[in-house]
Enzyme design. Sequence first.
Site, PDB file in Angstrom:
ATOM      1  N   TYR A  68      20.814 -29.833 -40.815  1.00  0.00           N
ATOM      2  CA  TYR A  68      21.548 -31.096 -40.885  1.00  0.00           C
ATOM      3  C   TYR A  68      22.520 -31.139 -39.705  1.00  0.00           C
ATOM      4  O   TYR A  68      23.497 -30.401 -39.660  1.00  0.00           O
ATOM      5  CB  TYR A  68      22.305 -31.242 -42.210  1.00  0.00           C
ATOM      6  CG  TYR A  68      21.429 -31.217 -43.450  1.00  0.00           C
ATOM      7  CD1 TYR A  68      20.049 -31.425 -43.379  1.00  0.00           C
ATOM      8  CD2 TYR A  68      21.982 -30.989 -44.709  1.00  0.00           C
ATOM      9  CE1 TYR A  68      19.253 -31.393 -44.520  1.00  0.00           C
ATOM     10  CE2 TYR A  68      21.192 -30.968 -45.857  1.00  0.00           C
ATOM     11  CZ  TYR A  68      19.825 -31.159 -45.750  1.00  0.00           C
ATOM     12  OH  TYR A  68      19.044 -31.122 -46.883  1.00  0.00           O
ATOM     13  N   GLY A 216      17.052 -41.754 -54.875  1.00  0.00           N
ATOM     14  CA  GLY A 216      15.936 -42.377 -54.157  1.00  0.00           C
ATOM     15  C   GLY A 216      16.159 -42.439 -52.661  1.00  0.00           C
ATOM     16  O   GLY A 216      15.442 -43.157 -51.961  1.00  0.00           O
TER      17      GLY A 216
HETATM   18  N1  LIG Z   1      15.587 -29.947 -49.721  1.00  0.00           N
HETATM   19  C1  LIG Z   1      15.227 -30.992 -49.011  1.00  0.00           C
HETATM   20  O1  LIG Z   1      14.168 -30.999 -48.377  1.00  0.00           O
HETATM   21  C2  LIG Z   1      16.133 -32.178 -48.971  1.00  0.00           C
HETATM   22  C3  LIG Z   1      15.700 -33.401 -48.424  1.00  0.00           C
HETATM   23  C4  LIG Z   1      16.589 -34.483 -48.443  1.00  0.00           C
HETATM   24  C5  LIG Z   1      17.856 -34.345 -48.984  1.00  0.00           C
HETATM   25  N2  LIG Z   1      18.252 -33.128 -49.497  1.00  0.00           N
HETATM   26  C6  LIG Z   1      19.568 -32.935 -50.100  1.00  0.00           C
HETATM   27  O2  LIG Z   1      19.737 -33.901 -51.118  1.00  0.00           O
HETATM   28  C7  LIG Z   1      20.984 -34.570 -50.946  1.00  0.00           C
HETATM   29  C8  LIG Z   1      20.903 -35.984 -51.486  1.00  0.00           C
HETATM   30  O3  LIG Z   1      19.910 -36.697 -50.800  1.00  0.00           O
HETATM   31  P1  LIG Z   1      20.195 -38.028 -50.005  1.00  0.00           P
HETATM   32  O4  LIG Z   1      21.620 -38.171 -49.665  1.00  0.00           O
HETATM   33  O5  LIG Z   1      19.212 -38.057 -48.888  1.00  0.00           O
HETATM   34  O6  LIG Z   1      19.720 -39.157 -51.016  1.00  0.00           O
HETATM   35  P2  LIG Z   1      20.346 -39.766 -52.365  1.00  0.00           P
HETATM   36  O7  LIG Z   1      21.478 -38.941 -52.859  1.00  0.00           O
HETATM   37  O8  LIG Z   1      19.202 -40.036 -53.253  1.00  0.00           O
HETATM   38  O9  LIG Z   1      20.862 -41.175 -51.866  1.00  0.00           O
HETATM   39  C9  LIG Z   1      21.837 -41.327 -50.902  1.00  0.00           C
HETATM   40  C10 LIG Z   1      21.891 -42.811 -50.582  1.00  0.00           C
HETATM   41  O10 LIG Z   1      22.387 -43.504 -51.710  1.00  0.00           O
HETATM   42  C11 LIG Z   1      23.573 -44.211 -51.351  1.00  0.00           C
HETATM   43  N3  LIG Z   1      24.506 -44.046 -52.462  1.00  0.00           N
HETATM   44  C12 LIG Z   1      25.132 -42.918 -52.886  1.00  0.00           C
HETATM   45  N4  LIG Z   1      25.896 -43.159 -53.968  1.00  0.00           N
HETATM   46  C13 LIG Z   1      25.763 -44.476 -54.238  1.00  0.00           C
HETATM   47  C14 LIG Z   1      26.307 -45.326 -55.222  1.00  0.00           C
HETATM   48  N5  LIG Z   1      27.139 -44.887 -56.163  1.00  0.00           N
HETATM   49  N6  LIG Z   1      25.963 -46.647 -55.190  1.00  0.00           N
HETATM   50  C15 LIG Z   1      25.119 -47.123 -54.265  1.00  0.00           C
HETATM   51  N7  LIG Z   1      24.560 -46.366 -53.298  1.00  0.00           N
HETATM   52  C16 LIG Z   1      24.877 -45.049 -53.283  1.00  0.00           C
HETATM   53  C17 LIG Z   1      24.068 -43.587 -50.077  1.00  0.00           C
HETATM   54  O11 LIG Z   1      24.689 -44.546 -49.265  1.00  0.00           O
HETATM   55  P3  LIG Z   1      26.296 -44.536 -49.005  1.00  0.00           P
HETATM   56  O12 LIG Z   1      26.567 -43.466 -48.006  1.00  0.00           O
HETATM   57  O13 LIG Z   1      26.547 -45.927 -48.503  1.00  0.00           O
HETATM   58  O14 LIG Z   1      26.924 -44.278 -50.338  1.00  0.00           O
HETATM   59  C18 LIG Z   1      22.773 -43.101 -49.414  1.00  0.00           C
HETATM   60  O15 LIG Z   1      22.182 -44.132 -48.648  1.00  0.00           O
HETATM   61  C19 LIG Z   1      21.234 -34.486 -49.434  1.00  0.00           C
HETATM   62  O16 LIG Z   1      22.593 -34.643 -49.114  1.00  0.00           O
HETATM   63  C20 LIG Z   1      20.742 -33.096 -49.129  1.00  0.00           C
HETATM   64  O17 LIG Z   1      21.766 -32.158 -49.422  1.00  0.00           O
HETATM   65  C21 LIG Z   1      17.399 -32.075 -49.502  1.00  0.00           C
END
Ligand SMILES: NC(=O)c1ccc[n+]([C@@H]2O[C@H](COP(=O)([O-])OP(=O)(O)OC[C@H]3O[C@@H](n4cnc5c(N)ncnc54)[C@H](OP(=O)(O)O)[C@@H]3O)[C@@H](O)[C@H]2O)c1
Length: 284
Positions: A68, A216
């Site tokens: 990251y 998502g």
């Molecule tokens: N192991 C792997 O291969 C892998 C792959 C991808 C991700 N990850 C891990 O998983 C974590 C989470 O994944 P992610 O951040 O990609 O996706 P996520 O948590 O599913 O979604 C994040 C998205 O949702 C929005 N969001 C967050 N809280 C919200 C709320 N209360 N209301 C409306 N929108 C909201 C965020 O925008 P805003 O910033 O505008 O809130 C962002 O666009 C990552 O930080 C990483 O640590 C791991």
Amino acid sequence: MDQPLSNGAAVAGTVELGDLTVNRMGFGAMRLCGDSAWGRPRDPGHASRVLHRAVELGVNFIDTADSYGPETNETMISQALYPYPSGVVIGTKGGLVRPNRRSWIPDGRPEHLRRAIEGSLQRLRLERIDLYQFHAPDPNVPFIESVGALADLQRSGKIRHIGLSNVTVAQLNLARTITPIASVQNTYNLRDRTSEDVLAACERLGIAFLPWYPLGGKRGLKAANIRQLALRRGLTHAALSLAWLLAKSPLMLPIPGTRSIDHLEANVLAAALKLAPEDFDDLE
Ligand SMILES: NC(=O)c1ccc[n+]([C@@H]2O[C@H](COP(=O)([O-])OP(=O)(O)OC[C@H]3O[C@@H](n4cnc5c(N)ncnc54)[C@H](OP(=O)(O)O)[C@@H]3O)[C@@H](O)[C@H]2O)c1
């Protein structure tokens, strides 16, 4: 601090990562980088405030990875939080490299993992990483060789607990033939349940399951049934998604990502939500 939010991440209980116990609302730090998890954020001060607020709210598991940024996410975390408050567990990952913002290339060679962990230790300012997750199997390297390298690093004291990410049940079982595995991190959310069998395996084994993309991802969960049910219950789709995940399994450790303090607070509040049995039926 506002009462309902104070230590809010603990409201849904705790989960074990080996001998460590963390509150069952974690934080995924990936989005604190620049867009596409590349580079530094436009406002590093704000990213630091998001991390501080997460800890204030009782979040004591923060997920990151050397890819990251690359590297900048781990550095940001230590710059914001070191010396780490007692009980805060940082889970990082290695095994993917980023030659540019679009590429995530597996590198599970033992020599790469040995180098990668030295970098993570340095950037996170740690002598031992509490949870080191193998980010993804490398099709060009026997999986057991990559896991074996992590087991060696654990024996040498650089890793406390080993986790896996993006694995099948067969890979989880194979890894366990040579070392204990503390957690699995696979994509899982209301729309994407392809890892249902891996979640079931984690439940049988009693190890934590960290759903990535719990909301998502950037596109969010826009399916009509999710939106409609959220509306009926007076919830946002994000709150509904997190409440559903927490109720789905006591071993679920969601790691929602956000750059927004408002969204972070809303996500932590979701730890207190209880869904009705009929809500689950509607979401099947
Ligand atoms: N192991 C792997 O291969 C892998 C792959 C991808 C991700 N990850 C891990 O998983 C974590 C989470 O994944 P992610 O951040 O990609 O996706 P996520 O948590 O599913 O979604 C994040 C998205 O949702 C929005 N969001 C967050 N809280 C919200 C709320 N209360 N209301 C409306 N929108 C909201 C965020 O925008 P805003 O910033 O505008 O809130 C962002 O666009 C990552 O930080 C990483 O640590 C791991």
